[in-house]
Design a protein around this motif. Structure first.
Motif, short mmCIF file in Angstrom:
data_model
loop_
_atom_site.label_atom_id
_atom_site.label_comp_id
_atom_site.label_asym_id
_atom_site.label_seq_id
_atom_site.Cartn_x
_atom_site.Cartn_y
_atom_site.Cartn_z
N PRO A 1 -15.58 9.95 -11.97
CA PRO A 1 -14.55 9.78 -10.94
C PRO A 1 -15.17 9.88 -9.54
CG PRO A 1 -14.48 12.00 -11.79
CD PRO A 1 -15.54 11.26 -12.59
N LEU A 2 -14.76 9.01 -8.66
CA LEU A 2 -15.32 8.98 -7.30
C LEU A 2 -14.22 8.74 -6.29
CD1 LEU A 2 -17.93 8.73 -5.43
CD2 LEU A 2 -17.64 6.26 -5.73
N MET A 3 -14.31 9.42 -5.17
CA MET A 3 -13.45 9.10 -4.03
C MET A 3 -14.31 8.34 -3.03
SD MET A 3 -10.94 12.35 -3.52
CE MET A 3 -9.92 11.44 -2.38
N SER A 4 -13.80 7.25 -2.53
CA SER A 4 -14.59 6.41 -1.63
C SER A 4 -14.98 7.15 -0.35
CB SER A 4 -13.87 5.10 -1.31
OG SER A 4 -12.61 5.35 -0.72
N ASP A 5 -14.25 8.20 0.01
CA ASP A 5 -14.62 9.01 1.17
C ASP A 5 -16.04 9.57 1.02
OD1 ASP A 5 -11.86 8.75 1.06
OD2 ASP A 5 -11.47 10.69 1.94
N ASP A 6 -16.45 9.80 -0.22
CA ASP A 6 -17.74 10.41 -0.49
C ASP A 6 -18.83 9.38 -0.80
OD1 ASP A 6 -16.63 12.95 -0.19
OD2 ASP A 6 -16.09 13.06 -2.31
N LEU A 7 -18.54 8.12 -0.64
CA LEU A 7 -19.47 7.07 -1.05
C LEU A 7 -20.81 7.15 -0.32
CD1 LEU A 7 -19.58 4.72 -3.01
CD2 LEU A 7 -18.76 3.24 -1.19
N ILE A 8 -20.80 7.60 0.91
CA ILE A 8 -22.04 7.67 1.69
C ILE A 8 -23.07 8.57 0.99
CG2 ILE A 8 -21.34 9.60 3.18
CD1 ILE A 8 -23.19 6.45 4.37
N HIS A 9 -22.59 9.59 0.27
CA HIS A 9 -23.49 10.51 -0.45
C HIS A 9 -24.17 9.82 -1.63
CE1 HIS A 9 -22.15 13.98 1.85
NE2 HIS A 9 -20.92 13.54 1.69
N SER A 10 -23.63 8.69 -2.07
CA SER A 10 -24.20 7.94 -3.19
C SER A 10 -25.04 6.76 -2.74
CB SER A 10 -23.07 7.41 -4.09
OG SER A 10 -22.28 8.47 -4.57
N LEU A 11 -24.59 6.06 -1.72
CA LEU A 11 -25.28 4.83 -1.30
C LEU A 11 -26.64 5.10 -0.68
CD1 LEU A 11 -22.42 2.69 0.27
CD2 LEU A 11 -23.27 2.69 -2.07
N HIS B 1 0.86 -1.18 0.00
CA HIS B 1 0.00 0.00 0.00
C HIS B 1 0.90 1.23 0.00
CE1 HIS B 1 -3.33 2.59 0.63
NE2 HIS B 1 -3.05 2.87 1.89
N LYS B 2 0.94 1.93 -1.13
CA LYS B 2 1.80 3.10 -1.28
C LYS B 2 0.98 4.29 -1.72
CE LYS B 2 5.51 2.51 -3.67
NZ LYS B 2 6.45 2.09 -4.70
N CYS B 3 1.50 5.44 -1.47
CA CYS B 3 0.85 6.67 -1.90
C CYS B 3 1.28 6.99 -3.33
CB CYS B 3 1.23 7.81 -0.94
SG CYS B 3 0.13 9.21 -1.13
N SER B 4 0.66 6.27 -4.25
CA SER B 4 0.87 6.48 -5.68
C SER B 4 -0.49 6.27 -6.34
CB SER B 4 1.88 5.47 -6.23
OG SER B 4 1.33 4.17 -6.24
N ALA B 5 -0.60 6.64 -7.60
CA ALA B 5 -1.87 6.41 -8.30
C ALA B 5 -2.23 4.93 -8.25
CB ALA B 5 -1.78 6.88 -9.75
N TYR B 6 -1.24 4.05 -8.38
CA TYR B 6 -1.50 2.60 -8.32
C TYR B 6 -1.95 2.17 -6.93
CZ TYR B 6 1.11 2.62 -12.69
OH TYR B 6 1.54 2.88 -13.96
N GLY B 7 -1.51 2.89 -5.92
CA GLY B 7 -1.83 2.53 -4.54
C GLY B 7 -3.15 3.07 -4.02
N VAL B 8 -3.77 3.98 -4.79
CA VAL B 8 -5.02 4.55 -4.30
C VAL B 8 -6.22 4.34 -5.23
CG1 VAL B 8 -3.84 6.30 -2.91
CG2 VAL B 8 -4.59 6.87 -5.23
N GLU B 9 -6.00 3.99 -6.48
CA GLU B 9 -7.12 3.76 -7.39
C GLU B 9 -7.67 2.36 -7.16
OE1 GLU B 9 -5.72 4.74 -11.31
OE2 GLU B 9 -5.68 6.87 -10.83
N ILE B 10 -8.88 2.30 -6.60
CA ILE B 10 -9.43 1.03 -6.13
C ILE B 10 -10.56 0.53 -7.04
CG2 ILE B 10 -8.87 1.53 -3.72
CD1 ILE B 10 -11.89 2.18 -3.32
N PRO B 11 -10.79 -0.77 -7.00
CA PRO B 11 -11.96 -1.28 -7.72
C PRO B 11 -13.24 -0.90 -6.99
CG PRO B 11 -10.86 -3.07 -6.55
CD PRO B 11 -10.02 -1.83 -6.36
N PHE B 12 -14.25 -0.57 -7.76
CA PHE B 12 -15.58 -0.27 -7.23
C PHE B 12 -16.57 -0.87 -8.22
CE2 PHE B 12 -19.20 2.92 -7.00
CZ PHE B 12 -19.78 2.33 -5.89
N MET B 13 -17.41 -1.74 -7.73
CA MET B 13 -18.34 -2.44 -8.59
C MET B 13 -19.73 -2.40 -7.98
SD MET B 13 -18.25 -6.43 -9.70
CE MET B 13 -18.74 -6.98 -8.08
#
Length: 180
Positions: free
Chosen positions: A128-138, A91-103
């Motif tokens: 584009p979505l940040m998972s921090d904001d997911l509550i606003h969608s769910l 787990h690194k602070c890079s684009a590869y380390g923060v872009e997550i699957p969301f299905m």
């Protein structure tokens, strides 16, 4: 219902039964990776095997809800940078380390009963979505409305702000939107 999976965290070799060890170092195409040797390739193979097993587990979860009016959300808490931005992994602070699957998975029954919601989900595919904001969608998608909800952060709303900056690691911005 919430299922919390261990997924593909370190040590990857401990995240799948040996019967799911489908990939070996010889199966790893490393031309875009910064691996040094076969030991590194084994780490990549173990990571891919852990994903292979997670796919199996998700398939079993989906089977539990066949024929029911169900929507299932799957996402990871973080990504793994596997020899992509450097010669290390984890787990690194890079684009590869923060872009997550969301299905988002919906059953046939859900599709029949909620075609309007299915359409909203389809329209969100490349936003584009940040998972921090997911509550606003769910919450709105399942019919729960609160005074704190922000439509500009609701992935399934026509008012979703696709141009809002999405900052990670305090200074970097993801360049490409991820598919939902």
């Amino acid at each position: 219902m919430v299922f919390h999976l261990m997924g593909s965290h370190l040590l990857y070799s401990e995240r799948f039964p040996k019967s799911y060890a489908k990939f070996t170092p010889k199966d790893i195409d490393d031309k875009n990776l910064k691996v040094k040797n076969d030991k590194d390739k084994q780490i990549v193979a173990d990571y891919v095997n852990s994903i292979h097993y997670t796919d199996h587990v998700l398939g079993e979860i989906f089977k539990l809800f066949q024929g029911k009016d169900t929507i299932i959300f799957y996402l990871s808490d973080h990504a793994q940078d596997i020899f992509q931005s450097g010669n290390t992994y984890g787990h690194k602070c890079s684009a590869y380390g923060v872009e997550i699957p969301f299905m988002v998975f919906v059953t046939d029954t859900f599709k029949q009963r909620h075609p309007d919601k299915v359409k909203l989900i389809e329209q969100a595919l490349h936003k584009p979505l940040m998972s921090d904001d997911l509550i606003h969608s769910l919450l709105p998608l399942v019919g729960i409305h609160t005074k704190d909800n922000q439509e500009s952060k609701d992935l399934f709303s026509p008012q979703f702000d696709t141009h809002r900056k999405r900052i990670f690691c305090g200074h970097l911005e993801c360049k490409k939107p991820q598919a939902v």
